[in-house]
Design a protein around this motif. Sequence first.
Motif, PDB file in Angstrom:
ATOM      1  N   ASP A 223      20.480  50.320 -15.637  1.00 26.15           N
ATOM      2  CA  ASP A 223      20.162  50.311 -14.205  1.00 26.15           C
ATOM      3  C   ASP A 223      18.419  50.933 -14.433  1.00 26.15           C
ATOM      4  OD1 ASP A 223      21.365  52.992 -15.583  1.00 26.15           O
ATOM      5  OD2 ASP A 223      22.341  52.999 -14.270  1.00 26.15           O
ATOM      6  N   GLY A 224      17.899  51.245 -15.652  1.00 32.58           N
ATOM      7  CA  GLY A 224      16.751  51.966 -15.789  1.00 32.58           C
ATOM      8  C   GLY A 224      16.612  53.703 -15.669  1.00 32.58           C
ATOM      9  N   ARG A 304      14.749  45.706 -14.898  1.00 28.44           N
ATOM     10  CA  ARG A 304      14.487  47.043 -14.054  1.00 28.44           C
ATOM     11  C   ARG A 304      15.064  46.296 -12.146  1.00 28.44           C
ATOM     12  NH1 ARG A 304      11.978  51.778 -15.918  1.00 28.44           N
ATOM     13  NH2 ARG A 304      12.718  53.040 -13.844  1.00 28.44           N
ATOM     14  N   SER A 305      14.269  45.669 -11.842  1.00 29.41           N
ATOM     15  CA  SER A 305      13.882  45.393 -10.434  1.00 29.41           C
ATOM     16  C   SER A 305      14.922  44.900  -9.708  1.00 29.41           C
ATOM     17  CB  SER A 305      12.716  43.564 -10.448  1.00 29.41           C
ATOM     18  OG  SER A 305      13.102  43.394  -9.173  1.00 29.41           O
ATOM     19  N   PRO A 306      15.269  45.844  -9.454  1.00 31.47           N
ATOM     20  CA  PRO A 306      16.475  45.575  -8.505  1.00 31.47           C
ATOM     21  C   PRO A 306      16.326  44.136  -7.494  1.00 31.47           C
ATOM     22  CG  PRO A 306      15.878  47.637  -7.818  1.00 31.47           C
ATOM     23  CD  PRO A 306      14.227  46.925  -8.241  1.00 31.47           C
ATOM     24  N   LEU A 307      15.047  44.401  -6.909  1.00 34.10           N
ATOM     25  CA  LEU A 307      15.715  42.652  -6.132  1.00 34.10           C
ATOM     26  C   LEU A 307      15.321  41.186  -7.442  1.00 34.10           C
ATOM     27  CD1 LEU A 307      12.233  43.439  -4.291  1.00 34.10           C
ATOM     28  CD2 LEU A 307      14.840  43.078  -3.324  1.00 34.10           C
ATOM     29  N   THR A 310      19.469  41.382  -7.683  1.00 30.62           N
ATOM     30  CA  THR A 310      20.949  40.786  -6.488  1.00 30.62           C
ATOM     31  C   THR A 310      19.923  39.678  -6.345  1.00 30.62           C
ATOM     32  OG1 THR A 310      18.439  41.754  -5.385  1.00 30.62           O
ATOM     33  CG2 THR A 310      20.860  43.364  -5.342  1.00 30.62           C
ATOM     34  N   PHE A 313      22.150  38.485  -9.343  1.00 34.20           N
ATOM     35  CA  PHE A 313      24.166  38.284  -8.580  1.00 34.20           C
ATOM     36  C   PHE A 313      23.655  37.518  -7.879  1.00 34.20           C
ATOM     37  CE2 PHE A 313      26.310  39.998  -5.091  1.00 34.20           C
ATOM     38  CZ  PHE A 313      27.762  40.635  -5.896  1.00 34.20           C
ATOM     39  N   ARG A 321      10.518  36.690  -6.904  1.00 31.95           N
ATOM     40  CA  ARG A 321      10.742  38.269  -7.123  1.00 31.95           C
ATOM     41  C   ARG A 321      10.060  38.244  -8.946  1.00 31.95           C
ATOM     42  NH1 ARG A 321      16.303  39.210  -4.040  1.00 31.95           N
ATOM     43  NH2 ARG A 321      15.893  38.609  -2.165  1.00 31.95           N
ATOM     44  N   ALA A 325       7.274  41.199 -10.061  1.00 30.59           N
ATOM     45  CA  ALA A 325       7.855  41.914 -11.392  1.00 30.59           C
ATOM     46  C   ALA A 325       6.917  41.827 -12.545  1.00 30.59           C
ATOM     47  CB  ALA A 325       9.170  41.845 -11.772  1.00 30.59           C
ATOM     48  N   PHE A 392      22.309  42.925 -10.151  1.00 21.70           N
ATOM     49  CA  PHE A 392      22.705  44.311  -9.651  1.00 21.70           C
ATOM     50  C   PHE A 392      24.086  43.866  -8.901  1.00 21.70           C
ATOM     51  CE2 PHE A 392      19.778  48.071  -9.299  1.00 21.70           C
ATOM     52  CZ  PHE A 392      21.119  48.667  -9.485  1.00 21.70           C
ATOM     53  N   SER A 393      24.949  44.334  -8.534  1.00 19.97           N
ATOM     54  CA  SER A 393      26.080  43.822  -7.499  1.00 19.97           C
ATOM     55  C   SER A 393      26.570  44.908  -6.921  1.00 19.97           C
ATOM     56  CB  SER A 393      27.759  43.131  -8.363  1.00 19.97           C
ATOM     57  OG  SER A 393      28.077  44.413  -9.326  1.00 19.97           O
ATOM     58  N   TYR A 396      28.708  47.856  -8.973  1.00 18.27           N
ATOM     59  CA  TYR A 396      27.490  48.548  -9.364  1.00 18.27           C
ATOM     60  C   TYR A 396      27.530  50.013  -8.575  1.00 18.27           C
ATOM     61  CZ  TYR A 396      24.001  51.486 -11.150  1.00 18.27           C
ATOM     62  OH  TYR A 396      23.155  52.570 -11.509  1.00 18.27           O
TER      63      TYR A 396
ATOM     64  N   ILE B 122       8.068  34.254  -1.682  1.00 22.34           N
ATOM     65  CA  ILE B 122       7.710  34.611  -2.635  1.00 22.34           C
ATOM     66  C   ILE B 122       7.931  33.198  -2.887  1.00 22.34           C
ATOM     67  CG2 ILE B 122       6.560  35.806  -4.844  1.00 22.34           C
ATOM     68  CD1 ILE B 122       7.452  37.817  -4.039  1.00 22.34           C
ATOM     69  N   MET B 182      11.194  45.516  -1.671  1.00 24.86           N
ATOM     70  CA  MET B 182       9.803  44.737  -2.272  1.00 24.86           C
ATOM     71  C   MET B 182       8.930  46.078  -1.813  1.00 24.86           C
ATOM     72  SD  MET B 182       7.958  41.700  -3.856  1.00 24.86           S
ATOM     73  CE  MET B 182       9.266  40.628  -4.617  1.00 24.86           C
ATOM     74  N   ASP B 225      10.188  47.914  -6.450  1.00 22.00           N
ATOM     75  CA  ASP B 225       9.494  46.732  -6.369  1.00 22.00           C
ATOM     76  C   ASP B 225       8.071  46.848  -5.224  1.00 22.00           C
ATOM     77  OD1 ASP B 225      10.855  44.741  -7.797  1.00 22.00           O
ATOM     78  OD2 ASP B 225      12.746  45.354  -7.096  1.00 22.00           O
ATOM     79  N   PRO B 306      18.425  54.263  -9.449  1.00 23.16           N
ATOM     80  CA  PRO B 306      20.142  53.769  -8.474  1.00 23.16           C
ATOM     81  C   PRO B 306      21.046  55.216  -9.208  1.00 23.16           C
ATOM     82  CG  PRO B 306      19.002  51.829 -10.237  1.00 23.16           C
ATOM     83  CD  PRO B 306      17.922  53.384 -10.568  1.00 23.16           C
ATOM     84  N   PHE B 392      20.762  53.753  -1.707  1.00 20.26           N
ATOM     85  CA  PHE B 392      20.734  52.902  -2.103  1.00 20.26           C
ATOM     86  C   PHE B 392      22.518  52.069  -1.661  1.00 20.26           C
ATOM     87  CE2 PHE B 392      19.147  50.539  -6.726  1.00 20.26           C
ATOM     88  CZ  PHE B 392      18.649  49.473  -5.541  1.00 20.26           C
ATOM     89  N   TYR B 396      22.104  46.861   0.698  1.00 22.02           N
ATOM     90  CA  TYR B 396      20.571  46.191   0.174  1.00 22.02           C
ATOM     91  C   TYR B 396      21.208  45.394  -1.126  1.00 22.02           C
ATOM     92  CZ  TYR B 396      17.153  46.516  -2.782  1.00 22.02           C
ATOM     93  OH  TYR B 396      15.970  46.173  -3.686  1.00 22.02           O
ATOM     94  N   VAL B 397      22.687  45.561  -1.120  1.00 24.43           N
ATOM     95  CA  VAL B 397      22.799  44.291  -2.499  1.00 24.43           C
ATOM     96  C   VAL B 397      22.688  43.574  -0.879  1.00 24.43           C
ATOM     97  CG1 VAL B 397      24.296  43.689  -3.683  1.00 24.43           C
ATOM     98  CG2 VAL B 397      24.048  45.674  -3.918  1.00 24.43           C
ATOM     99  N   ASN B 400      19.894  42.000  -0.199  1.00 23.80           N
ATOM    100  CA  ASN B 400      19.387  40.871  -0.803  1.00 23.80           C
ATOM    101  C   ASN B 400      19.175  39.728  -1.629  1.00 23.80           C
ATOM    102  OD1 ASN B 400      16.548  42.128  -1.082  1.00 23.80           O
ATOM    103  ND2 ASN B 400      17.081  44.125  -1.264  1.00 23.80           N
TER     104      ASN B 400
END
Lengths: 405, 405
Positions: A223-224, A304-307, A310, A313, A321, A325, A392-393, A396, B122, B182, B225, B306, B392, B396-397, B400
């Motif tokens: 999760d960074g 690490r990017s949440p986008l 997800t 996931f 995305r 990143a 990232f689900s 989480y 993107i 983002m 992001d 997170p 979060f 959010y999940v 995305n």
Amino acid sequence: MAVNLSVPARDALRAVPGVTLEVAEAGIKKPGRKDLLVITLDKGNTVAGVFTQNRFCAAPVVVSKAHLDAGVQVRALVVNTGNANAGTGEQGRANALAVCAALAEELGCAREQVLPFSTGVILEPLPVERLIAGLPTRRAADWLDAANAIMTTDTQPKAASRTLQLGGREVVMTGIAKGAGMIHPNMATMLGFVATDATVTRPVLQQLVREVADVSFNCISVDGDTSTNDSFILISTGQDADALIDSAEHPDYAPLKAALTDLSIELAQAIVRDGEGATKFMTVTVEGGRTQDECKAVGYAIARSPLVKTAFFASDPNLGRLLAAIGYAGIHDLDVERIELYLDEVLVAADGGRHPGYQEADGQRVMAKPEITVRVRLNRGAVQATVWSCDFSYDYVRINADYRS
Amino acid sequence: MAVNLSVPARDALRAVPGVTLEVAEAGIKKPGRKDLLVITLDKGNTVAGVFTQNRFCAAPVVVSKAHLDAGVQVRALVVNTGNANAGTGEQGRANALAVCAALAEELGCAREQVLPFSTGVILEPLPVERLIAGLPTRRAADWLDAANAIMTTDTQPKAASRTLQLGGREVVMTGIAKGAGMIHPNMATMLGFVATDATVTRPVLQQLVREVADVSFNCISVDGDTSTNDSFILISTGQDADALIDSAEHPDYAPLKAALTDLSIELAQAIVRDGEGATKFMTVTVEGGRTQDECKAVGYAIARSPLVKTAFFASDPNLGRLLAAIGYAGIHDLDVERIELYLDEVLVAADGGRHPGYQEADGQRVMAKPEITVRVRLNRGAVQATVWSCDFSYDYVRINADYRS
């Protein structure tokens, strides 16, 4: 939920001569579970470790580093789960020392010969009386019990063994580790302990633990969040003084390092496979960089990017995305026109845009797998690095919205 | 889901003399929604902007920067949603230029006098034919229509106005912005446009846009992001040549900057309030730092974590996660014993640990609010910085994992 991770077979975990394991139920967070591990070491051992770079490092990290720096021989390691003893100030350090003192008195050694470790909730006082009261209740255990006793939000214990022929003798190494959140090590993982009966001097063991960590525990991210308690400890039981490895040039150093690295990568990957809420396991390989740092920066930007996480996931090849990143990873003179991006063997992007041969169906096919390799070719140098991460689900969020309760 | 954010009242959004707004349904991603905005400017205007630092910056960013650098007067801005035209290589730049050329031909100006902007997915080719075909179908619009026409995953349009007395005249300024994922600007947000009929020279406007962005759009994070398309554009319509602001020392500069900053902070905060899945709005203020950079590093470490964000979603005062984030923010000589951590007015941590007067019930009371201030006193200098962020959530999940479908 863990991705391709099974509980280690108890009989596949080799005992390490010179290491004694014991566990207890100290009721640190709640009663009725094994939450205390004591690792006792025979004489002749050497111990080395790497620790979190978090400035708010936990009291046990401060004490373990000081005790290792004191240069006396380690007699025991004491590990509790359920409370991290981090963000606990002066009282936290006094509590960690009190635990060491209690165990040292029983073992008939100095307080400095005991290393304390804690994992669990931050900013809450360590229930030191319960922990000390639990010490005499401990019972003999094996490595699988030990791996179980250090779990927090882990769903499975993490342990592995390797053997190696060194100078005509079979050397054993066995290790355990725990995750499963606040995982973005900057030294080592939350907690990892590896013991071997190869005989290594302290300075060489220190070099070994750093080199092994750099390509294993220092290459993962859930999760960074870099933990306050990260510790990775390497134990040489020193049972065979005739086979002393006293320099990195010793012929046994390279094969020993290779086997320890292989073992540590398995444990580090197990942490990611069991990352909180993980449903996918991602290997991010960055090739053709100028430095190790820039390859790792790109790898971690993706990891690490949440986008990105997800999208994995969702098994959705929303691969722009990934490009975003890469673009914000901090390489200021990066020429994006030269980059190639692969998903497993599928070339997704080149020449600054989507590759003409890329078909969404190919991306979809790879994204549906539980294990996916993202390969980025920077085409500006000869260095490469690999990091491992998970998706990232919903789980989480659920796990971390619920964790204290 | 947006936190304390309502749709702006249409009649509260002041028209800016010299600015004409028009929108169209070009069917860029799907039919039946306004997805194209054209902002036409009368003669005499000046325009300045700041753009993403992402190396994979989008084709329209490359083209807009080049057109601004050409130094010709801007005649129009053309903005589409539904496709970011990012990660689209040479063809993407050709497509952005083709859109500019089509509009320029109609307006009777040079291609360089049109600035293109795109937001959306993107790595997918811009449907340039549909976009160009949509241009002649545009109809007169106001600022609220314009704010609606640039939304992607935003749940609400974002627009605001301010007025100001400058030299005996009422100056108007109105702006729009869009989020909602983002979002971790490194220059400006995804898209923000602010117009004023104050008259400012181009170099002064460039200084102004940078100074305003640094304390507004450059202080927010939804998911960490940094977008490929971030653009923040400041338009001076130049309708009153007698009141020319031609230097930062001009007496009107400071009050104009203050009003524009106030407006831009409202828009930037609106992006966070409407952050993907947001249920909480967090203001993170870091005081007593040595530099702006270190204050922002601590603020962003908290804003991006997170674990912190899921704890806020759960209204759980699991505040050790805040300390962990402060600790890994990268200040290598940080003395954690000197730090004080407040949640609203509640002192949570001091002297390296939990404050003796802290009661969990007090933390719980603050965490239950929809708007929460985290205040970190580093006690090592005199500089402060503020960043804004959101929590979060499951949504959010969900958003995305679903966004492309």
